[in-house]
Design an enzyme around this catalytic site. Structure first.
Site, PDB file in Angstrom:
ATOM      1  N   ASP A 179      45.331  36.248  31.457  1.00 24.38           N
ATOM      2  CA  ASP A 179      44.448  37.165  32.169  1.00 24.38           C
ATOM      3  C   ASP A 179      43.733  36.439  33.318  1.00 24.38           C
ATOM      4  O   ASP A 179      43.232  35.319  33.123  1.00 24.38           O
ATOM      5  CB  ASP A 179      43.411  37.675  31.148  1.00 24.38           C
ATOM      6  CG  ASP A 179      42.620  38.870  31.618  1.00 24.38           C
ATOM      7  OD1 ASP A 179      43.223  39.910  31.904  1.00 24.38           O
ATOM      8  OD2 ASP A 179      41.375  38.768  31.688  1.00 24.38           O
ATOM      9  N   GLU A 217      48.754  36.659  35.202  1.00 25.37           N
ATOM     10  CA  GLU A 217      48.221  37.801  35.931  1.00 25.37           C
ATOM     11  C   GLU A 217      47.411  37.201  37.075  1.00 25.37           C
ATOM     12  O   GLU A 217      46.255  36.823  36.906  1.00 25.37           O
ATOM     13  CB  GLU A 217      47.315  38.674  35.050  1.00 25.37           C
ATOM     14  CG  GLU A 217      46.882  39.925  35.778  1.00 25.37           C
ATOM     15  CD  GLU A 217      45.436  40.369  35.535  1.00 25.37           C
ATOM     16  OE1 GLU A 217      45.122  41.530  35.805  1.00 25.37           O
ATOM     17  OE2 GLU A 217      44.607  39.533  35.095  1.00 25.37           O
TER      18      GLU A 217
HETATM   19  C1  BGC Z   1      42.662  42.890  32.649  1.00 25.17           C
HETATM   20  C2  BGC Z   1      41.645  43.970  32.625  1.00 25.17           C
HETATM   21  C3  BGC Z   1      40.297  43.352  32.272  1.00 25.17           C
HETATM   22  C4  BGC Z   1      39.967  42.165  33.199  1.00 25.17           C
HETATM   23  C5  BGC Z   1      38.892  41.313  32.632  1.00 25.17           C
HETATM   24  C6  BGC Z   1      42.174  42.074  33.832  1.00 25.17           C
HETATM   25  O1  BGC Z   1      42.833  41.751  34.814  1.00 25.17           O
HETATM   26  O2  BGC Z   1      43.983  43.328  32.824  1.00 25.17           O
HETATM   27  O3  BGC Z   1      41.971  45.004  31.747  1.00 25.17           O
HETATM   28  O4  BGC Z   1      39.302  44.309  32.396  1.00 25.17           O
HETATM   29  O5  BGC Z   1      41.072  41.330  33.382  1.00 25.17           O
HETATM   30  O6  BGC Z   1      39.383  40.597  31.539  1.00 25.17           O
END
Ligand code: BGC
Length: 521
Positions: free
Chosen positions: A202, A268
């Site tokens: 993340d 991500e």
């Molecule tokens: C996740 C989100 C989340 C955020 C904070 C992101 O990129 O996919 O769902 O709210 O990170 O963790």
């Protein structure tokens, strides 16, 4: 599956709250997922990715983690997680889990200790606490806004401020701190020891920051969305993409690759251009990175072509293969992004079919195989802390309809209603209603995934064909893939039609439709 398994895998994202509810409390759980794994194996995916299921006060629905080595009681127990892993592996499915290193929950013992210990303490140093500016320290340390739109700093009772790039209940960790570094190595090992095949990391572009003001033009406002800043002509994101993040991933790569099997990391990382992802995809960092270009595109041949061409060009010189995704738990479902009603569904199916033909890995989001639309929920059901203009991410998180004529549509046992209300119109979209129904979106996904397994792999090269303006066509190996984003039918290229996203056709492809053709040359 080809080697390594993840290179061209189709991974199905499960949002645990909303997939299947075994205990009937209205919230999905791990036992519910396990009970439906045969559905996913039958659908034809190679892997699942589970959004977080760890103990959490659920301010950000599990992305606010208070213990990364356990399971929140709402989702079950550690034994349920182990049973899920075992069953998935028996069915030939790989399992990727979410890892959230940018922040913890404000209920994490470290943050509770940090608040209690006070300014200057070693406990505070695991997070990003700073004194404020101005004569009384009542101005935040930098001018940053959080991704969720609020100020990115919150002041605590002793006067210091802490940074949170997301919700205020999600304090950012200090990635210069050896204990933070060691903790995450240990969390990786904890789950690798239990057999997980990979981690979706993340906010991978955000772990290290340059804590200084973001430059803004005269009269402009700071914003943590680089795209917004770019539009106002500013290229300054001190909170993202710091070069020192890569050292962390090189370290993790060593941990992950010391395990047997092909374990993997997917980032991500929201970068401005696909080429910026290359840094994350060096041989000793991530195996994959999400490429959000298509997810950010509207229904347009020009935008789709840009997404495909820029991605392929950016990654071509490197060893990395691309990834593709149209929907996820943070975005409007692609069916709804493309308009309303039957036309939007036809477009969504067409885009999916084209995406599935491209080289690299594809990520599907639960419910897209049912053609679910994004739900416009009444205000009392908009619970997401990131509620842009009163329209947050809840609309893509409505629990799946499995069977029956009325909510809860088999989401859980009995009549208990799920945590977000399902529209009555979903009776026609349930898994049971669509199974075996010719032309249903579910059967279309099953056929498309089977065709992909057979015909769309191996070749990294894509050759574009010369076609009318609102059409895209390319060749990949023996496959010719064509999509018609225009308003009139277009002639089909040569070859035998293998699969079509819409009505069967003779020699023309109708608008809002895609097809795969097979030829001998
Ligand atoms: C996740 C989100 C989340 C955020 C904070 C992101 O990129 O996919 O769902 O709210 O990170 O963790």
């Amino acid at each position: 599956m080809n080697s390594p398994w993840w290179r061209e895998a189709v991974t199905y994202q499960i949002y645990p709250r909303s997939f299947a509810d075994a205990d009937g409390d209205g919230t999905g759980d791990l036992a519910g997922i396990t009970s439906r794994l045969d559905y996913l194996a039958d659908l034809g995916v190679d892997a699942i990715w589970l959004s977080p299921f760890y103990p959490s006060p659920q301010y950000d629905y599990g992305y606010d983690v208070s213990d990364a080595r356990d399971v929140d009681p709402v989702f079950g127990t550690l034994e349920d997680a182990e049973a899920l892993l075992k069953e998935a592996h028996e069915l030939g499915l790989k399992v990727i889990i979410d890892l959230i290193p940018n922040h913890t929950s404000s209920s994490h013992p470290w943050f509770i200790d940090a608040l209690a210990a006070g300014p200057g303490s070693p406990e505070r140093d695991r997070y990003l606490f700073r004194d404020g500016r101005g004569p009384n320290g009542d101005e935040p340390p930098t001018n940053w806004r959080s991704v969720f739109g609020q100020p990115a700093w919150t002041r605590v009772s002793d006067g210091q401020w802490y940074l949170h790039m997301f919700d205020r209940e999600e304090p950012d960790l200090n990635w210069r701190h050896p204990e933070v570094i060691e903790e995450f190595r240990s969390v990786l090992r904890w789950w690798l020891d239990r057999g997980v095949d990979g981690f979706r990391v993340d906010v991978a572009h955000g772990l290290v920051k340059a804590l200084r003001d973001q430059r803004v033009p005269e009269g402009g406002e700071p914003n943590s969305d680089p795209a917004v800043m770019y539009e106002i002509g500013v290229d300054d994101d001190p909170m993202w993409d710091h070069p020192d993040v890569h050292e962390i991933y090189r370290d993790w790569h060593k941990v992950v690759s010391s395990y047997p099997g092909e374990r993997m990391l997917i980032a991500e990382a929201w970068t401005r251009a696909p080429g910026d992802l290359r840094g994350y995809l060096r041989a000793d960092e991530f195996e994959q990175a999400f490429n959000f270009r298509w997810l950010q595109s509207h229904w347009s041949a020009r935008e789709f072509t840009d997404a495909i061409v820029s991605t392929l060009e950016a990654l071509n010189p490197s060893r990395a293969w691309p990834t593709w995704v149209l929907s996820n738990h943070d975005a409007m479902r692609h069916r709804t992004r493309y308009g309303d009603g039957a036309q939007a569904l036809a477009r969504a199916r067409a885009a999916t079919l084209m995406m599935l033909a491209l080289p690299g890995a594809a990520y599907l989001y639960q419910g897209e195989e049912l053609g679910l639309p994004h739900v416009q929920l009444p205000p009392e059901h908009q619970l997401d802390p990131w509620a842009e203009g009163g329209n947050g991410r809840d609309g893509c998180r409505v629990p799946l309809p499995w069977s029956g004529e009325a909510p809860p549509f088999g989401f859980g046992p009995g009549d208990g209603q799920p945590w977000l209300p399902q529209p009555y119109q979903w009776a026609d979209l349930t898994v049971a209603a669509q199974t075996g129904r010719p032309g249903s979106t579910l059967e279309f996904y099953r056929s498309a995934l089977a065709a992909r397994r057979r015909y769309a792999h191996g070749d990294k090269e894509v050759k574009f064909l010369d076609v009318p303006k609102d059409v895209i066509a390319f060749r990949r190996g023996r496959l010719t893939v064509v999509i018609n984003c225009g308003a009139t039918p277009t002639p089909l290229p040569r070859g035998d039609v293998l699969i079509c996203s819409g009505e069967p056709l003779a020699s023309e492809l109708p608008p809002d439709t895609a097809a795969w053709l097979l030829s001998d040359e």
